[in-house]
Design a protein around this motif. Structure first.
Motif, PDB file in Angstrom:
ATOM      1  N   HIS A 150       0.824  -1.201   0.000  1.00 28.06           N
ATOM      2  CA  HIS A 150       0.000   0.000   0.000  1.00 28.06           C
ATOM      3  C   HIS A 150       0.864   1.259   0.000  1.00 28.06           C
ATOM      4  O   HIS A 150       0.593   2.224  -0.731  1.00 28.06           O
ATOM      5  N   ARG A 160      -8.922  -6.118   7.519  1.00 26.32           N
ATOM      6  CA  ARG A 160      -9.575  -5.062   8.303  1.00 26.32           C
ATOM      7  C   ARG A 160      -8.634  -4.460   9.351  1.00 26.32           C
ATOM      8  O   ARG A 160      -8.565  -3.242   9.507  1.00 26.32           O
ATOM      9  N   ALA A 163      -5.829  -2.444   7.702  1.00 26.27           N
ATOM     10  CA  ALA A 163      -6.384  -1.212   7.140  1.00 26.27           C
ATOM     11  C   ALA A 163      -6.671  -0.189   8.229  1.00 26.27           C
ATOM     12  O   ALA A 163      -6.442   1.018   8.041  1.00 26.27           O
ATOM     13  N   ALA A 164      -7.147  -0.643   9.387  1.00 24.65           N
ATOM     14  CA  ALA A 164      -7.453   0.283  10.479  1.00 24.65           C
ATOM     15  C   ALA A 164      -6.186   0.959  10.993  1.00 24.65           C
ATOM     16  O   ALA A 164      -6.167   2.177  11.232  1.00 24.65           O
ATOM     17  N   GLN A 167      -4.931   3.413   8.323  1.00 26.96           N
ATOM     18  CA  GLN A 167      -5.764   4.615   8.337  1.00 26.96           C
ATOM     19  C   GLN A 167      -5.416   5.501   9.525  1.00 26.96           C
ATOM     20  O   GLN A 167      -5.302   6.726   9.394  1.00 26.96           O
ATOM     21  N   GLY A 170      -2.273   7.414   8.948  1.00 25.06           N
ATOM     22  CA  GLY A 170      -2.445   8.540   8.044  1.00 25.06           C
ATOM     23  C   GLY A 170      -3.095   9.749   8.672  1.00 25.06           C
ATOM     24  O   GLY A 170      -3.039  10.846   8.115  1.00 25.06           O
ATOM     25  N   GLN A 171      -3.716   9.578   9.843  1.00 30.42           N
ATOM     26  CA  GLN A 171      -4.403  10.689  10.493  1.00 30.42           C
ATOM     27  C   GLN A 171      -3.485  11.526  11.382  1.00 30.42           C
ATOM     28  O   GLN A 171      -3.872  12.591  11.836  1.00 30.42           O
TER      29      GLN A 171
END
Length: 255
Positions: A150, A160, A163-164, A167, A170-171
């Motif tokens: 990715h 899942r 990905a969590a 994510q 990235g925040q």
């Protein structure tokens, strides 16, 4: 919440810059704060009210951006992220700030590093709050291969849990996904929390009631000779640091 001050950099034993932040009366009893994976001192402790409440409780606070996070250096080598190196960074911070004794509070990755650091050098840490850690290997369901693909190509992640975490990474401004993936790979083979390496100091272990690692965290608390356990009501792994109940229980314990 106030913005964090400019970091004060501490040199690690292997030559990396570790960002630190100091709050409160320099003569007050100190607390060392260590954040979770893909977070930072500011996101984990400042924005959630921990630093404010610890200062109100009369404590000096020294918060750290772990290597690979925040304003600290972010090497792209898994071998740069062993548990021994992560703990050595904290010892260097304590030495630089002249902290002979300092209470410890860490969440998730910071709790795991704290387990190891307080086991290695219990004389530095009179007591510790370790949140969100189970026994066993960390981030076992994190797919390193999917996260690397990715980061390189933008390919979607169909797992899942992975990905969590991606994510979440990235925040937080300034995060480097490849460095974080290297961290996961580098720390997995190292020492993991067990009854055999349990710290001898008083511990408060805390995990959210909605966190999938709750039972494993309770087992870990039972394995430590001087541990209490606090179940954080209504919280999962990602939002537990925002809990006022958790903050208040931690401050009572550290006091």
């Amino acid at each position: 919440m106030p913005e964090p001050p400019e970091p004060r950099f501490v040199m690690s034993p292997d030559g990396l810059r570790i960002a630190t932040y100091a709050f409160g009366d320099p003569l007050a009893d100190p607390v060392l704060l260590v954040h979770g994976f893909a977070s930072s001192a500011h996101a984990n402790w400042n924005l959630t009210g921990w630093i404010r409440d610890l200062e109100r409780a009369g404590r000096r606070v020294v918060a750290v951006d772990l290597r690979g996070h925040g304003a600290s250096d972010k090497p792209h080598h898994p071998e740069s992220y062993s548990m021994d190196l992560l703990a050595a960074d904290l010892f260097a911070v304590c030495d630089t700030y002249l902290l002979d004794e300092v209470a410890y509070a860490g969440y998730s990755l910071g709790g795991r590093v704290g387990w190891h650091a307080t086991h290695l050098q219990p004389e530095r840490f009179p007591r510790a709050v370790l949140g969100g850690i189970p026994d066993g290997t960390p981030l076992t369901r994190f797919r390193i291969d999917l996260a690397r693909e990715h980061a390189a190509t933008g390919a979607p992640i169909d797992d899942r849990i992975t990905a969590a975490y991606v994510q979440m990474a990235g925040q937080t401004p300034g995060n480097d996904l490849l460095a974080l993936v290297d961290l996961v790979e580098g720390m997995r083979p190292g020492p993991q929390p067990t009854a055999q390496n349990a710290p001898s100091i008083p511990l408060l272990l805390a995990t959210g009631s909605e966190d999938g690692i709750l039972e494993a965290s309770q087992r870990l608390a039972a394995a430590a000779p001087r541990a209490e356990f606090f179940e954080i009501p209504g919280r999962n792994h990602f939002n537990a640091p925002t809990s006022r109940d958790f903050r208040e229980a931690a401050i009572r314990f550290l006091s």
